[in-house]
Design an enzyme around this catalytic site. Structure first.
Site, mmCIF file in Angstrom:
data_model
loop_
_atom_site.group_PDB
_atom_site.id
_atom_site.type_symbol
_atom_site.label_atom_id
_atom_site.label_comp_id
_atom_site.label_asym_id
_atom_site.label_seq_id
_atom_site.Cartn_x
_atom_site.Cartn_y
_atom_site.Cartn_z
ATOM 1 N NE ARG A 1 17.140 43.718 -6.906
ATOM 2 C CZ ARG A 1 16.267 44.260 -6.102
ATOM 3 N NH1 ARG A 1 16.060 43.749 -4.921
ATOM 4 N NH2 ARG A 1 15.578 45.315 -6.472
ATOM 5 C CD GLU B 1 5.906 53.887 -6.270
ATOM 6 O OE1 GLU B 1 5.320 54.063 -5.185
ATOM 7 O OE2 GLU B 1 6.230 52.771 -6.702
#
Length: 171
Positions: free
Chosen positions: A58, A95
């Site tokens: 993006r 994460e």
């Protein structure tokens, strides 16, 4: 124009508890997309940049039209194995695992001024890694720009020392 009105929020995507900020609804609206790029370009005027740098994918969607609007080049940062020439690469922690980014070794000449652009500032890991790649090539990062900032994830705190511009903030 209130750009937040053009961002669709998808509950529980990609996993339960996540409120995904979908910019495809903003991108498909020609007036909102033009306004967003124009706003980012206006805020970047005066930075005297040589290149806009955007991480996959993006960052390409926002960075390339912004580079065009500013009359400068665009440098893509890609996932490992996607660039055809000699690269520098960095890995970073997610994460739940690791990821990596690469840049062509000849993409930035020492001393060139760079604006790093992405759609979203969350924890700052992708952008921190992008900064490290640009710095390794001796480019100067003069600013960071995002469509959206998730303020509650405190990514801005990991990017101290860099001017940051965002168009939409979710506190």
């Amino acid at each position: 124009m209130n750009l937040k009105e053009y961002v669709r929020v998808i509950e529980d995507f990609p996993e339960p508890g996540i409120r995904f900020k979908d910019i495809t609804t903003l991108l498909r609206d020609k007036a909102a997309f033009r306004y967003a790029i124009d706003q980012l370009a206006e805020r970047a005027q005066g930075l005297k940049i040589d290149h806009v740098v955007g991480p996959e994918a993006r960052g390409f969607v926002i960075g390339a039209p912004l580079a065009y609007a500013l009359g400068v080049g665009f440098v893509p940062i890609r996932k490992p194995g996607k660039l055809p020439s000699e690269t520098l690469n960095r890995t970073y922690d997610l994460e739940y695992g690791k990821d990596g980014l690469e840049i062509h070794k000849d993409a930035i000449v020492p001393g060139e001024r760079v604006l790093i652009v992405d759609d979203l500032l969350a924890t700052g890991g992708t952008i921190r890694t992008t900064i490290e790649l640009v710095s390794q090539l001796q480019g100067t990062v003069v600013g960071l720009a995002f469509l959206i900032e998730l303020g509650y994830l405190k990514g801005r705190d990991t990017l101290e020392g860099y001017p940051i511009q965002t168009l939409i903030t979710y506190a």
